[in-house]
Design a protein around this motif. Structure first.
Motif, PDB file in Angstrom:
ATOM      1  N   THR B 181      41.829  40.619  36.722  1.00  0.00           N
ATOM      2  CA  THR B 181      42.127  42.052  36.757  1.00  0.00           C
ATOM      3  C   THR B 181      40.861  42.858  36.975  1.00  0.00           C
ATOM      4  N   SER B 184      39.750  42.797  40.450  1.00  0.00           N
ATOM      5  CA  SER B 184      40.613  43.617  41.297  1.00  0.00           C
ATOM      6  C   SER B 184      40.209  45.080  41.222  1.00  0.00           C
ATOM      7  N   ILE B 188      39.265  47.578  44.287  1.00  0.00           N
ATOM      8  CA  ILE B 188      39.883  48.877  44.543  1.00  0.00           C
ATOM      9  C   ILE B 188      38.813  49.952  44.686  1.00  0.00           C
ATOM     10  N   TRP B 407      44.642  47.742  48.935  1.00  0.00           N
ATOM     11  CA  TRP B 407      45.886  46.980  48.729  1.00  0.00           C
ATOM     12  C   TRP B 407      45.590  45.553  48.297  1.00  0.00           C
ATOM     13  N   THR B 410      44.968  45.740  44.692  1.00  0.00           N
ATOM     14  CA  THR B 410      46.166  45.898  43.857  1.00  0.00           C
ATOM     15  C   THR B 410      46.948  44.586  43.773  1.00  0.00           C
ATOM     16  N   MET B 413      45.254  42.550  41.316  1.00  0.00           N
ATOM     17  CA  MET B 413      45.520  43.095  39.988  1.00  0.00           C
ATOM     18  C   MET B 413      46.884  42.612  39.473  1.00  0.00           C
TER      19      MET B 413
ATOM     20  N   ALA C 215      51.251  50.366  35.999  1.00  0.00           N
ATOM     21  CA  ALA C 215      50.317  50.087  37.085  1.00  0.00           C
ATOM     22  C   ALA C 215      51.078  49.878  38.398  1.00  0.00           C
ATOM     23  N   VAL C 216      52.157  49.094  38.348  1.00  0.00           N
ATOM     24  CA  VAL C 216      52.970  48.890  39.547  1.00  0.00           C
ATOM     25  C   VAL C 216      53.535  50.223  40.018  1.00  0.00           C
ATOM     26  N   VAL C 219      50.704  52.185  41.687  1.00  0.00           N
ATOM     27  CA  VAL C 219      50.366  51.590  42.987  1.00  0.00           C
ATOM     28  C   VAL C 219      51.470  51.853  44.007  1.00  0.00           C
ATOM     29  N   SER C 220      52.741  51.670  43.600  1.00  0.00           N
ATOM     30  CA  SER C 220      53.829  51.903  44.561  1.00  0.00           C
ATOM     31  C   SER C 220      53.899  53.375  44.934  1.00  0.00           C
ATOM     32  N   TYR C 232      46.538  57.642  50.097  1.00  0.00           N
ATOM     33  CA  TYR C 232      47.146  56.981  48.947  1.00  0.00           C
ATOM     34  C   TYR C 232      46.773  57.643  47.634  1.00  0.00           C
TER      35      TYR C 232
END
Lengths: 197, 468, 296
Positions: B181, B184, B188, B407, B410, B413, C215-216, C219-220, C232
């Motif tokens: 993590t 990552s 980022i 990306w 992520t 991550m 977190a997801v 990010v999404s 982004y």
């Protein structure tokens, strides 16, 4: 940990009894809620216009049912709403044009401020149609409005014939088609109004 | 984890300072401080509107505070040096901690098997069970190995008949979750840095038929169509454009874009971001002739953009060649331009031809009819009465070469989270001892998180030993 | 009849009943009260699911497009998360605080003006469907059920919020229980809660779900923003507050492995984190635009 053991020794309810309790409770809730089903109906063309009682600017109370038998132009507006101000002149003209007919404009202001703000505004536009004031804005929940201005054309039987979101130029003949038909030919069956949606 | 401060050899002061700085960053307390500081500090940028015009700050906060906001760069705080310093501190914290803690962790994960067993070890674990079974130690041994196999543990066995020791493990990779993590996060951050230096953002308002010259690229974009879709209620559903990529004079690609559906070509993205009424073009303008001596205007004539139209009467033809929404004239450059995008003072430019020869090219103003005669020495004047507007399509252009790095970060991550939160490193020790007719089994172990899972595992294992 | 509002009224009553039952179980400690409470919580979950399903049918899009609809998703996720936790660990006394939160959430949704509860079509910026999904579903003519990054982003974020809500409740119980464990005189009500150490562990488990889902979600959201508007991350208040929340929970996770920061201090961070969630969810919509309004 002894509490946990004593609970394990406690038998609790058999599954069947539990199911019965739950079913009874759920049935009771469903029954009570469904008894009030009007609250869940959308307030659109083809449904009855909800009754209300609101004060005019003179402080006197007025009910919607007072106007039963006439075609009612129920308009929700506020002094801070620009499109509302833009349509008021054409509303005033409509009021004057249809003076001799069983037609009434009832404009409900949802201004949080008092009559001292509304009266000068009305004077500025030369408004002579009835204006009611709902300071708490509860009429918005009753009529399920999503903004101002919104207009409900109500027929002589108290059924909503047309719902208009946003402002309109009421001097245009196409805007007042429903109103004119009601004034000239009387109310229709409420199913007939549903196609105007 | 104790924090060791190593002493550098005497005389090398920079090594002492260096190692002090290094170990300053090797601290979890620093992590807590930086994370909480970042959280608190970021709040300011949500309360003070970012990148607003100066006048807005003056209106809202007064001159004194505005001076403060601008000097501390509070109006663009996420790009201010002091904010970036916090991010740098976080990055250094991650790097140093990983350097310090990862190697010994890696070593211990590879070198995890014990060389000998201490019979008293299992009694020291807080998660342990002891059972006595009516079976031979060999039978128990088989059941145990079976159970571990089913649960996908690695096992080593030791000992002699009647006195077996087992060590089983599973989920070692769960311990690497934090490191993965953290890497990552560095990825980022790197992607964001690359993007901010090597990327750009731009905006173009294009009329139908117009072309966009794409900055930092060898191609152009042409807008072929623009239209708006509506819901039945009249609300706008979607606005769409059809764009063609033109490269080396040839149409290379055509795509319809709408809000949320961009065009992507050679690393650059084109987005439908807005639309509006064009300020320098109309589809059609209406003009009326005014004859000398007559009060009323003649009926209007429609002029399509760029088309030569004959006027009734047979004498004149007119071509519509210009439009400006808010007419203004720059005396210095002799240029006509639009003061704003609002149609506050609409004007059209027409070319008037008499018998094939151009006799005048006046500007006509809808708000000021007849202010200047349109045709010199003529009984006929022209009045601009109305127009049909042209909509422009608002296209945002964006190039960000760092996006793919972000990306990738992520994705890594996500992997790190799976390892960190859902894979548990379990280590289980078992001592199987035959005592006369029965066998005593002592089982215990450790888990790096979620103790409930270990308790359940131990229960499952002892239960499976009781039966076959 | 607007079916989703009917189911909302049912659900509101069911959550009040469930809270009352868990309260009764906590005070009177009778097993049958606990069983009924759990059963009622299930009924509430089914009813909440029906709100979402009927709303999706009424509006023609995923049922999380405004504040009211997303509150329903939040209530649903928290309810489901709690029932899973209760099933796995069998600590029913925790139910009181989670269901109290649910009742407060339902009350807030009830008090929203009608315009939040009405069914509205989506504006252009919110329309997005994954191509692969529309293609796949079109083989059965079900393209209109395809979702995209926006729906995925909202859904995952709310699973995160639900985890944080449960952890918030558990952190409060932890502080209460921890204080009582230091005393010799024990309050019998507080005694019926699990031990402080367990509450701490459960609170961590809830965040161990909430944090990756948030977190997801972030990010999404970034993927969707990049796809729709070309960038982004633009540091707008909503995005920034989601990051603030994420930083706070990251601090929580690191606090748990730092000497002296486990237990009480971690619980405080968890509570601060949920306060950030509330501001992120409700505050940004209502409070922050207000500041802009003064300017214009």
């Amino acid at each position: 940990m002894s509490k946990k053991n004593s609970e394990e020794n406690e038998k609790g309810l058999p599954k069947a009894a539990l199911a019965v309790i739950i079913l009874v409770v759920v049935a009771a809730v469903v029954f009570i809620v469904m008894g009030q089903r009007e609250k869940f109906e959308p307030v659109v063309a083809g449904t009855a216009a909800p009754e209300f009682e609101l004060p005019g600017l003179d402080g006197k109370q007025h009910k919607l049912s007072e106007y039963r038998g006439k075609v009612v132009f129920l308009n929700f507006w506020a002094t801070w709403c620009k499109p509302c101000a833009e349509e008021i002149p054409s509303m005033q003209k409509l009021h004057e044009d249809l003076k001799a007919f069983p037609f009434e404009i009832v404009a409900v202001s949802v201004d949080k401020d008092g009559p001292e703000v509304i009266e000068p505004f009305l004077k500025q536009y030369g408004v002579t149609f009835p204006v009611l004031h709902d300071r708490k804005g509860r009429i918005k929940e009753l009529y399920k409005t999503t903004g101002v201005p919104e207009t409900f054309i109500i027929d002589q039987n108290g059924v909503i014939a047309e719902k208009v979101w946003g402002p309109r130029d009421w001097a245009e003949p196409s805007s007042t088609k429903v109103i004119m038909e009601l004034v000239q030919y009387g109310p229709k069956d409420k199913e007939a109004y549903k196609s105007t949606r | 984890m104790p924090e060791n401060v190593k002493e550098a050899p005497s005389g090398a002061w920079y090594r002492t300072v260096g190692s002090k700085i290094w170990y300053f960053f090797n601290s979890l307390k620093l992590t807590l401080f930086v994370l909480i500081a970042l959280a608190v500090v970021s709040i300011f940028g949500t309360v003070v509107e970012q990148n607003a015009p100066v006048e807005q700050y003056v209106t809202q906060y007064g001159e004194e505070w505005t001076k403060f906001i601008l000097s501390t760069r509070l109006n663009d705080m996420y790009h201010a040096w002091w904010f970036l310093l916090f991010l740098a501190a976080l990055a250094l914290n991650i790097i140093v901690c990983t350097f310090e803690r990862f190697p010994p962790k890696w070593k211990s994960l590879l070198d995890h098997k014990p060389d000998k067993f201490d019979s008293g070890l299992i009694d020291k674990f807080s998660h342990r069970e002891t059972v006595t079974l009516n079976a031979s130690s060999d039978a128990v041994k088989d059941r145990l190995l079976n159970a571990f196999k089913k649960k996908k543990y690695g096992v080593v066995s030791m000992g002699t008949k009647g006195d077996y020791y087992f060590y089983a493990w599973k989920g070692r990779i769960g311990r690497l979750g934090s490191d993965v993590t953290h890497i990552s996060l560095l990825l980022i951050l790197a992607g964001a840095i690359v993007g901010s230096y090597a990327g750009y953002k731009d905006f173009f308002a294009v009329n139908v038929g117009g072309t966009v010259s794409v900055p930092q690229a060898e191609f152009k974009l042409r807008l072929d169509k623009f239209w708006i879709d509506y819901y039945d209620s009249g609300q706008i559903k979607q606005y769409n454009s059809v764009l063609t990529v033109v490269e080396d004079g040839k149409d290379v690609m055509e795509k319809q874009i709408w809000v949320n559906e961009p065009l992507f070509y050679k690393g650059i993205r084109f987005y439908q971001s807005s639309y509006g009424q064009s300020w320098n073009r109309v589809q059609e303008a209406q003009i009326s002739m005014k004859l000398k001596g007559k009060e009323a205007l003649e009926p209007p004539v429609a002029l399509k953009w760029g088309e030569l139209t004959a006027l009734p009467g047979g004498k004149y033809s007119v071509k519509l060649v210009g439009y400006t929404a808010d007419f203004a004239y720059d005396e210095g450059t002799n240029q006509v331009f639009s003061k704003s995008a609002e149609a506050s003072n609409p004007a059209i430019k027409v070319e008037v031809y008499e018998g094939g020869k151009e006799v005048s090219s006046p500007w006509l103003f809808v708000r000021y009819p007849g202010i200047f005669p349109a045709i010199p020495n003529s009984d006929v004047d022209l009045v601009f009465t109305g127009y049909i507007p042209v909509m422009y399509s608002g296209i945002s252009v964006n190039k960000d070469p760092g996006t793919n790095i972000v990306w990738l970060g992520t994705g890594v991550m996500g992997l790190g989270f799976i390892f960190a939160f859902f894979v548990y490193h379990r280590r289980i020790w078992v001592h199987v001892r035959e005592t006369g007719k029965s066998t005593e089994v002592k089982i215990g172990g450790t888990i790096n998180k979620n103790n409930f899972v270990l308790e359940k595992e131990l229960k499952d294992l002892t239960e499976s030993l009781a039966s076959d | 009849m607007i079916l989703s509002l009917v189911f909302f009224t049912f659900s509101f009553v069911f959550y009040i009943l469930t809270t009352a039952l868990y309260l009764g179980y906590w005070v009177f400690k009778k097993k049958w009260l606990g069983q009924t409470a759990t059963a009622m919580a299930f009924v509430a979950l089914v009813s909440t699911s029906m709100i979402l399903i009927s709303r999706a049918g009424e509006s023609g899009h995923a049922p999380f497009s405004n504040l009211w609809e997303s509150m329903m998703l939040f209530v649903w996720a928290t309810n489901a998360g709690y029932l899973i936790m209760e099933y796995k660990h069998k600590f029913r006394t925790i139910g009181i605080i989670v269901m109290a939160l649910e009742s407060i959430a339902m009350l807030s949704a009830l008090l929203l003006p009608y315009r939040f509860k009405s069914v509205e079509p989506l504006n252009p910026a919110l329309q997005n469907k994954w191509h692969w999904m529309t293609d796949l579903l079109s083989t059965w003519g079900l393209e209109k059920y395809a979702i995209g990054w926006l729906d995925f982003h909202v859904f995952t974020t709310f699973i995160g919020y639900a985890g944080f809500a449960i952890s918030f409740g558990l952190s409060i119980l932890y502080l209460v229980k921890e204080k009582s464990e230091t005393k010799t005189q024990r309050n019998s009500l507080v005694e019926s809660f699990p031990p402080a150490k367990t509450l701490d562990e459960l609170s961590y488990r809830a965040i161990a779900w909430g944090f990756p889902f948030l977190a997801v979600g972030i990010v999404s959201g970034a993927v969707w923003a990049n796809y729709a508007w070309g960038t982004y991350w633009s540091w707008d208040p909503k995005e920034t507050w989601s990051l603030i929340t994420w930083f706070i929970y990251a601090a929580y996770l690191h606090a748990r492995v730092t000497r002296g920061w486990r237990g009480k201090r971690a619980a405080y961070i968890s509570i601060a984190g949920f306060a950030a969630v509330i501001f992120l969810y409700w505050g940004v919509s209502f409070v922050l635009p207000g500041l802009h309004a003064y300017a214009s």
